[in-house]
Design a protein around this motif. Sequence first.
Motif, PDB file in Angstrom:
ATOM      1  N   GLU A 239      -7.432   0.156   1.528  1.00 52.84           N
ATOM      2  CA  GLU A 239      -6.708   1.404   1.239  1.00 52.84           C
ATOM      3  C   GLU A 239      -6.132   1.399  -0.174  1.00 52.84           C
ATOM      4  O   GLU A 239      -6.112   2.423  -0.856  1.00 52.84           O
ATOM      5  CB  GLU A 239      -5.590   1.617   2.258  1.00 52.84           C
ATOM      6  CG  GLU A 239      -4.926   2.982   2.112  1.00 52.84           C
ATOM      7  CD  GLU A 239      -3.994   3.316   3.247  1.00 52.84           C
ATOM      8  OE1 GLU A 239      -3.233   4.295   3.106  1.00 52.84           O
ATOM      9  OE2 GLU A 239      -4.023   2.613   4.281  1.00 52.84           O
TER      10      GLU A 239
ATOM     11  N   CYS B 204       0.837  -1.202   0.000  1.00 47.99           N
ATOM     12  CA  CYS B 204       0.000   0.000   0.000  1.00 47.99           C
ATOM     13  C   CYS B 204       0.870   1.249   0.000  1.00 47.99           C
ATOM     14  O   CYS B 204       0.599   2.215  -0.736  1.00 47.99           O
ATOM     15  CB  CYS B 204      -0.912  -0.025   1.227  1.00 47.99           C
ATOM     16  SG  CYS B 204      -2.123   1.286   1.255  1.00 47.99           S
TER      17      CYS B 204
ATOM     18  N   ARG C 181      -9.222   7.017  -6.104  1.00 42.99           N
ATOM     19  CA  ARG C 181      -8.974   8.464  -6.077  1.00 42.99           C
ATOM     20  C   ARG C 181      -8.090   8.895  -7.235  1.00 42.99           C
ATOM     21  O   ARG C 181      -8.246   9.995  -7.774  1.00 42.99           O
ATOM     22  CB  ARG C 181      -8.310   8.876  -4.753  1.00 42.99           C
ATOM     23  CG  ARG C 181      -9.222   8.832  -3.543  1.00 42.99           C
ATOM     24  CD  ARG C 181      -8.639   9.652  -2.402  1.00 42.99           C
ATOM     25  NE  ARG C 181      -7.262   9.269  -2.114  1.00 42.99           N
ATOM     26  CZ  ARG C 181      -6.911   8.374  -1.194  1.00 42.99           C
ATOM     27  NH1 ARG C 181      -7.841   7.754  -0.482  1.00 42.99           N
ATOM     28  NH2 ARG C 181      -5.641   8.074  -0.982  1.00 42.99           N
TER      29      ARG C 181
ATOM     30  N   THR D 269      -7.071   4.217  -2.833  1.00 41.94           N
ATOM     31  CA  THR D 269      -6.008   5.003  -3.458  1.00 41.94           C
ATOM     32  C   THR D 269      -6.114   4.959  -4.977  1.00 41.94           C
ATOM     33  O   THR D 269      -5.983   5.982  -5.660  1.00 41.94           O
ATOM     34  CB  THR D 269      -4.620   4.491  -3.017  1.00 41.94           C
ATOM     35  OG1 THR D 269      -4.511   4.597  -1.593  1.00 41.94           O
ATOM     36  CG2 THR D 269      -3.499   5.295  -3.657  1.00 41.94           C
TER      37      THR D 269
ATOM     38  N   ARG E 256       1.352   4.276  -2.998  1.00 42.68           N
ATOM     39  CA  ARG E 256       1.271   5.731  -2.804  1.00 42.68           C
ATOM     40  C   ARG E 256       2.540   6.417  -3.309  1.00 42.68           C
ATOM     41  O   ARG E 256       2.487   7.475  -3.945  1.00 42.68           O
ATOM     42  CB  ARG E 256       1.043   6.063  -1.330  1.00 42.68           C
ATOM     43  CG  ARG E 256      -0.303   5.611  -0.787  1.00 42.68           C
ATOM     44  CD  ARG E 256      -0.606   6.275   0.550  1.00 42.68           C
ATOM     45  NE  ARG E 256       0.386   5.954   1.562  1.00 42.68           N
ATOM     46  CZ  ARG E 256       0.296   4.947   2.419  1.00 42.68           C
ATOM     47  NH1 ARG E 256      -0.760   4.148   2.365  1.00 42.68           N
ATOM     48  NH2 ARG E 256       1.241   4.725   3.315  1.00 42.68           N
TER      49      ARG E 256
END
Length: 262
Positions: free
Chosen positions: A231, A93, A238, A235, A97
């Motif tokens: 998550e 994760c 988004r 992510t 990002r």
Amino acid sequence: MLKKKYIRGTLKVLSFAVCFAAIFLLLQPVFVPKNESSVIVNQFYDLAEEDLDVLFLGASQMFCSVNAQKLTEEYGISAFDFGTSGQVLPTTCWYLREALQETNPDVVMVELCEFFDPICENGLSEEQEGQQSSWSFNPMRLSMQKLRFLYDFFDGDLAKTAEYGFPLLKYHTRWNAIQKTDFHTTSIWDMTINRGFLVRDGVEPVTIAYTGGPDGEEREIPKHTEEAIAEIAETCHRGGVQLIFFKTPVSDWTRTDARIVK
């Protein structure tokens, strides 16, 4: 007069702090051990914001199975294997990002070999901490995002956050083991890794363990895994990135591993 002394004293302290920080950051990459994971991460940062069609994330099963070089050179699908050995899903994760700050892939594919890894459920042993540090934590650039991830990963332990965020604190005693290869990233791994794909041409017999438990057996998804999956999905949503989960076959894959049941 007092004011001038105060200013001079402050400037001396600041100068010392800046020099110390500069020397610390210059020495850190020399003292930290190099491995295949560090080469993969360095190759990713060298992409220079290349727009990728597909980004693969996961542990060694992923970057030993998905030939991103062939996808790019023979099929015109710009791809990269952004993985590290033993990478658990909470770390995946964080890697996602970090990747989305450097590039803008159309598709992200996450390999699930570590889905039921006990690290995610029961915490890390001392040996596992060392492995995660060497493979996943050390290669990544220092940033506030890295420090925030480590702080959360170690449940707010500031000592471990500092140790794994600034690995020179962990490896400063390695000065007598430093070799020429520690001063640059070129190594035997560079010749066998391209776009994150690790070429393995060795062949050896294995015992296939695809047996598992009785039909109908269920396994609970570890909490940290479930949170990481959610998550990762958020992510990608988004960022407007299509997300695909997949599983590469391995010799010790069992029926229980194959059946993800909540």
